[in-house]
Design a protein around this motif. Structure first.
Motif, short mmCIF file in Angstrom:
data_model
loop_
_atom_site.label_atom_id
_atom_site.label_comp_id
_atom_site.label_asym_id
_atom_site.label_seq_id
_atom_site.Cartn_x
_atom_site.Cartn_y
_atom_site.Cartn_z
N MET A 168 43.71 -19.06 -19.49
CA MET A 168 44.79 -19.44 -18.58
C MET A 168 45.72 -18.25 -18.33
N TRP A 169 46.11 -17.58 -19.40
CA TRP A 169 47.07 -16.47 -19.26
C TRP A 169 46.47 -15.30 -18.47
N ILE A 170 45.23 -14.94 -18.77
CA ILE A 170 44.59 -13.82 -18.07
C ILE A 170 44.44 -14.12 -16.58
N ALA A 171 44.00 -15.34 -16.25
CA ALA A 171 43.78 -15.70 -14.85
C ALA A 171 45.08 -15.62 -14.05
N GLN A 172 46.13 -16.22 -14.58
CA GLN A 172 47.39 -16.26 -13.83
C GLN A 172 48.10 -14.91 -13.82
N THR A 173 47.98 -14.14 -14.91
CA THR A 173 48.61 -12.82 -14.94
C THR A 173 47.92 -11.87 -13.97
N LEU A 174 46.59 -11.91 -13.93
CA LEU A 174 45.85 -11.09 -12.97
C LEU A 174 46.22 -11.46 -11.53
N MET A 175 46.40 -12.76 -11.29
CA MET A 175 46.79 -13.21 -9.96
C MET A 175 48.14 -12.59 -9.57
N ILE A 176 49.11 -12.63 -10.49
CA ILE A 176 50.44 -12.08 -10.21
C ILE A 176 50.37 -10.57 -10.03
N VAL A 177 49.60 -9.90 -10.89
CA VAL A 177 49.50 -8.43 -10.80
C VAL A 177 48.86 -8.02 -9.48
N VAL A 178 47.74 -8.63 -9.12
CA VAL A 178 47.01 -8.24 -7.90
C VAL A 178 47.83 -8.56 -6.66
N PHE A 179 48.25 -9.81 -6.52
CA PHE A 179 48.96 -10.21 -5.31
C PHE A 179 50.39 -9.66 -5.28
N GLY A 180 50.98 -9.48 -6.46
CA GLY A 180 52.31 -8.87 -6.51
C GLY A 180 52.28 -7.42 -6.06
#
Length: 321
Positions: free
Chosen positions: A295-307
């Motif tokens: 859960m943490w990896i998926a959502q953190t990667l989403m924030i990092v990439v799209f951010g």
């Protein structure tokens, strides 16, 4: 110099705590358990992980739409595209420096949409208050649905619920006294603070002035429904958690939510908090850790990439600014 050191500590300590917790989590598992956790993470279904990420993106778009409803009564109508990019930027910034995202968000809104900082920041404060209320509602729901097992767990851990309630009441009373003293004072610093707070109150009162109250309420529940849904679908990535009910997952969701506010983006602590919460329902530490990390990896990667993409696109879409 003292202020710089203080700000440095506020940045370094959460990051350091997160790194320590990652190390602690690693060393508290055996080599065999680590192999199992890595196996679960590396073999997590892209379908469910991708669905969780898509739901997360939907929550950010919904938050941007809701933000526009709050700004409209103040006389401002920022572009939805800019609002989405600014929100993604702010979450990305929070991964590095806690709470910096809120300031960046209000500053970017001023820069690209000409909304006065204090008014934009007031709407962001309002969001945080509403988010807190929604989290409290989820906590209440989790307590009502899993009352017996949660109280038994808290008692086993020696948590004094009465003491916690007294501490909360004391904090609220202290805040009321502080606001009363500010209201009565006429010093220069306090007058400047009053002006700033007046701008914040304009942002907060925008909720009462808006014409789209029901749409605002709908998006509020949609945002938090997305948060729960993106957490819920991850249960299908770990065999042992597939049969968990929504009420059981709400307990783990609350644990993870508190972890997110303790370290930068929940680094290190989030998987521990989620795993500990799932352990209440008999989920093994290996499966609980795997669930938390996926859960943490998926959502953190989403924030990092799209951010990161948002940091690039926002200036490009607003060259005149």
């Amino acid at each position: 110099m003292g202020s710089s050191i203080k700000k440095g500590f506020k940045t370094i300590i959460p990051i350091g705590l997160g790194i320590f917790l990652v190390w602690y989590s690693y060393n508290s598992t055996s080599p065999e358990e680590r192999k199992q956790i890595i196996h679960y993470i590396s073999n997590a279904s892209p379908l469910w992980v991708g669905l969780s990420v898509l739901i997360g993106i939907l929550s950010h778009v919904s938050r941007a739409i809701r933000w526009k409803y709050m700004l409209k009564p103040l006389g401002y109508q920022p572009k939805l595209r800019s609002s989405v990019l600014i929100i993604l930027m702010s979450y990305f910034a929070n991964l590095g420096i806690p709470r910096s995202g809120e300031v960046l968000r209000a500053t970017a809104l001023t820069t690209y949409e000409s909304v006065p900082f204090e008014k934009g920041f007031g709407t962001i404060v309002t969001e945080r208050v509403i988010d807190l209320i929604m989290l409290l509602l989820i906590i209440v729901a989790a307590l009502l649905l899993q009352t017996d097992i949660i109280l038994e767990f808290l008692n086993d851990k020696g948590v004094n619920l009465i003491g916690a309630a007294v501490l909360l009441a004391s904090g609220i009373l202290g805040l009321i006294i502080f606001l009363f003293l500010i209201r009565k004072s006429n010093s220069g610093i306090v007058l400047k603070l009053k002006n700033f707070l007046g701008g914040l109150l304009d942002g907060i009162s925008s909720v009462l002035k808006m014409n789209n109250k029901w749409a605002f309420v709908f998006h509020t529940f949609l945002i938090w429904g997305c948060y729960v849904a993106m957490f819920w679908v991850i249960k299908f990535t770990v065999p042992e958690t597939i049969n968990l009910s929504l009420s059981q997952l709400l307990v783990a969701f609350v644990g993870g939510a508190f972890a997110m506010s303790t370290t930068n983006g929940g680094i290190g602590l989030y998987p521990i908090a989620v795993s500990s919460s799932l352990a209440i329902f008999g989920i093994s530490s290996v499966s609980g850790d795997a669930f938390g990390w996926i859960m943490w990896i998926a959502q953190t990667l989403m924030i990092v990439v799209f951010g990161a993409i948002s940091f690039i696109l926002l200036p490009l879409f607003n060259r005149n600014r």
